[in-house]
Every structure is written in structure tokens, then in C-alpha cells.
Scaffold this active site. Structure first.
Site, PDB file in Angstrom:
ATOM      1  N   SER A  47       0.839  -1.207   0.000  1.00 55.64           N
ATOM      2  CA  SER A  47       0.000   0.000   0.000  1.00 55.64           C
ATOM      3  C   SER A  47       0.870   1.252   0.000  1.00 55.64           C
ATOM      4  O   SER A  47       0.506   2.255  -0.614  1.00 55.64           O
ATOM      5  CB  SER A  47      -0.957  -0.008   1.190  1.00 55.64           C
ATOM      6  OG  SER A  47      -0.254  -0.083   2.418  1.00 55.64           O
ATOM      7  N   GLU A  48       2.017   1.218   0.690  1.00 52.44           N
ATOM      8  CA  GLU A  48       2.954   2.332   0.659  1.00 52.44           C
ATOM      9  C   GLU A  48       4.396   1.855   0.721  1.00 52.44           C
ATOM     10  O   GLU A  48       4.701   0.849   1.379  1.00 52.44           O
ATOM     11  CB  GLU A  48       2.718   3.323   1.805  1.00 52.44           C
ATOM     12  CG  GLU A  48       1.564   4.284   1.594  1.00 52.44           C
ATOM     13  CD  GLU A  48       0.320   3.844   2.327  1.00 52.44           C
ATOM     14  OE1 GLU A  48      -0.707   4.532   2.208  1.00 52.44           O
ATOM     15  OE2 GLU A  48       0.360   2.808   3.023  1.00 52.44           O
ATOM     16  N   THR A  49       5.247   2.602   0.035  1.00 50.86           N
ATOM     17  CA  THR A  49       6.704   2.442   0.089  1.00 50.86           C
ATOM     18  C   THR A  49       7.280   3.818   0.377  1.00 50.86           C
ATOM     19  O   THR A  49       6.837   4.813  -0.203  1.00 50.86           O
ATOM     20  CB  THR A  49       7.242   1.906  -1.243  1.00 50.86           C
ATOM     21  OG1 THR A  49       6.682   0.617  -1.495  1.00 50.86           O
ATOM     22  CG2 THR A  49       8.756   1.804  -1.226  1.00 50.86           C
ATOM     23  N   HIS A  78       0.535   4.913   8.708  1.00 52.12           N
ATOM     24  CA  HIS A  78       1.335   3.720   9.017  1.00 52.12           C
ATOM     25  C   HIS A  78       2.731   3.814   8.409  1.00 52.12           C
ATOM     26  O   HIS A  78       3.713   3.371   9.032  1.00 52.12           O
ATOM     27  CB  HIS A  78       0.576   2.426   8.633  1.00 52.12           C
ATOM     28  CG  HIS A  78       0.989   1.755   7.391  1.00 52.12           C
ATOM     29  ND1 HIS A  78       0.444   2.058   6.159  1.00 52.12           N
ATOM     30  CD2 HIS A  78       1.896   0.760   7.171  1.00 52.12           C
ATOM     31  CE1 HIS A  78       0.993   1.284   5.239  1.00 52.12           C
ATOM     32  NE2 HIS A  78       1.881   0.494   5.814  1.00 52.12           N
TER      33      HIS A  78
END
Length: 288
Positions: A47-49, A78
Site C-alpha cells: 500500500s505504501e513504500t 502507518h
């Protein structure tokens, strides 16, 4: 030729290991181009990097850029906690003991250590207030529920574009099977209270199909916006726990506390993967 950059994958908000939301963190991100960051985020398919960089603001300990598979975000919760964990584990020393200050596109975000948890101070909302009726009706259609099931709807946008709807019960939240085509580019958070006796006070789900994430596992930015709405409208106590990720087989636990006008969003952080990532040398300016 490749450049070896330090890398960590951190599990965030999990009640125990492997039950939270993972974030990929490139620790040595200086010199990476925007396109390389975006390409790597698409490759991780999380979902995120995130990418840790030297700060440009003297008050900050580090600067963070946050990418989803669909593009860059000014702020996300997060990834903020997971990146702070990776920065500290990699030897980062905050300017002020016990307080970490992150610089990102949304501004400065303060974090603090709470025992074995990290917590960030929710940034100000960039959009708040009631959601217009036509949008609420669209949200209800996309959630495949009657409009009458939505008790209230509010903009809780602190950067990613969140709007939130309140349902009657956690069971209703868990039963949702959204129509993501109908939802389109809306970023929809759904919340409802648990019955007495559950270890969490609220159940939360977050849907962001427009960013290539039909449903996020556990979402700090959404929970920060929800805290401001729920506590500010006396729908929640000054301190509570939200569960998220249940519908996806996770056990996210978000610890919320309102103290002296600040909304602290905390959770467990655990580095699950540590090592290096091999980037093409010509993708990293100043390295060969």
C-alpha cells in the site's frame, strides 16, 4: 552495476507480528529520482513504500517521501510509524530525546515513543465538515448499503483525501462488500462501534481503489482524521482503541489518545525484513 541501499520492511499496528500493515522503507534514498521511487513502489506492490532523506527543515530529524502503487502522498500514518522505526533502528538519533520529527510534504509531523509503541501527532485537517448529500448517496451506493444506514458523514482529510461514514455497528462494517468501480476516486473510511466486551472500541475499514489499493490493511491517516471527528463530536472517549484489517485476516490495533488538544495515533512497529535493495547504479545520482 547496482547500488546497494539499506532496506527494511516494517509491520505496523499489528496486535502481534505479521498481523499489521507492512511498509517498505528505503533507508538510503538520497539521489533516487522521482521516477525510480515511483517504479520501486509499483514493484513492491505494498500500500505504501517510503524513502528516507536528509531534512531540509532544521527542526526535522529526517525527510520522508511516501508512494503508493498509484502515486505519491503528502502524508500517511502507518508509513510514518514504520519509517520512524526503520530510521531509529538504522542508527538515527533524534535532536530531542524521545521525540522524532518527520518532514514530509504535509509539513512537520511529531512522533513519540510510548513504551513499546510509536505514536504520531495527527496533522491538521485540510478539509473537514459534513459531506454533501450527493456524495453521501454515491458512497452508500458504492458500499452497497441503503442511504439510511449512514448515520453521519464527514470530511476527515489530512492529506490523502479521506471522507468517513458512521454506521450503527461493527458487524455492519465487517459485512461490507464494496463496488470499487462505483467508488472510483473517492477515499472512503467506514467506522462503527463495537459492542461492550470487545477488546477494541471501534471497527474501521478504509477503501482507496483510485490509488490501486481497494482496501487498506490498517490506516494511520484515516484513524487520525476519525479521531478528530469522533472525539470532537463526543462520539468517542478521549482514549480508545480501533480495530482494522479484520475483514482481510489481519488484527490491526490503533491506539488513539487526545491530550492537550493533540490527537496521538499509536501502534506496534516491528521490522520483519532487514537487508539491502539493489538499485541500478545509474538510477542513483552520485553513485556508480
Amino acid at each position: 552495476m547496482t547500488a546497494e541501499l539499506r532496506f527494511a520492511q516494517v509491520d505496523v499496528f499489528g496486535a502481534s507480528a505479521l498481523l499489521g500493515n507492512p511498509v517498505a522503507v528505503v533507508v538510503d534514498a538520497e539521489g533516487l529520482s522521482d521516477e525510480t521511487m515511483a517504479r520501486f513502489a509499483r514493484w513492491t506492490n505494498l500500500s505504501e513504500t517510503t524513502f528516507l532523506l536528509a531534512p531540509t527543515n532544521d527542526a526535522a530529524d529526517y525527510r520522508l517521501r511516501i508512494f503508493t502503487p498509484g502515486g505519491e502522498l503528502p502524508f500517511a500514518g502507518h508509513p510514518t510509524l514504520g519509517s520512524a522505526h526503520a530510521w531509529l533502528e538504522a542508527g538515527g538519533v533524534p535532536k530531542t530525546e524521545g521525540v522524532v520529527v518527520q518532514e514530509c510534504a504535509a509539513g512537520l509531523v511529531e512522533l513519540r515513543v510510548e513504551g513499546d509503541r510509536l505514536a504520531f501527532a495527527g496533522p491538521p485537517l485540510v478539509r473537514s465538515g459534513e459531506v454533501d448529500e450527493s456524495t453521501v448517496e454515491r458512497v452508500a451506493r458504492s458500499l452497497r448499503i441503503p442511504r439510511s444506514d449512514v448515520l453521519a458523514a464527514e470530511w476527515v482529510d489530512n492529506g490523502p483525501g479521506w471522507l468517513a461514514v458512521l454506521l450503527r455497528s461493527a458487524d455492519e462494517v465487517l459485512a461490507l462488500r464494496p463496488d470499487f468501480v462505483s467508488m472510483g476516486d473517492l477515499h472512503v473510511g467506514v467506522v462503527a462501534p463495537h459492542t461492550t466486551g470487545h477488546e477494541a472500541d471501534f471497527e474501521v475499514r478504509g477503501f482507496v481503489p483510485g490509488l490501486g489499493i481497494p482496501e487498506d490493511l490498517v490506516t494511520g491517516s484515516l484513524n487520525a482524521g476519525l479521531a478528530m471527528w469522533l472525539i470532537g463530536s463526543d462520539r468517542a472517549p478521549q482514549k480508545y482503541v480501533a480495530a482494522q484489517g479484520t475483514a482481510l485476516g489481519r488484527a490491526g490495533r490503533v491506539h488513539v489518545q487526545h491530550v492537550d488538544g493533540r490527537y496521538w495515533i499509536g501502534g506496534q512497529t516491528r521490522a520483519i525484513v532487514r537487508g539491502t535493495v539493489a538499485m541500478p547504479a545509474d538510477a542513483v545520482t552520485g553513485r556508480s
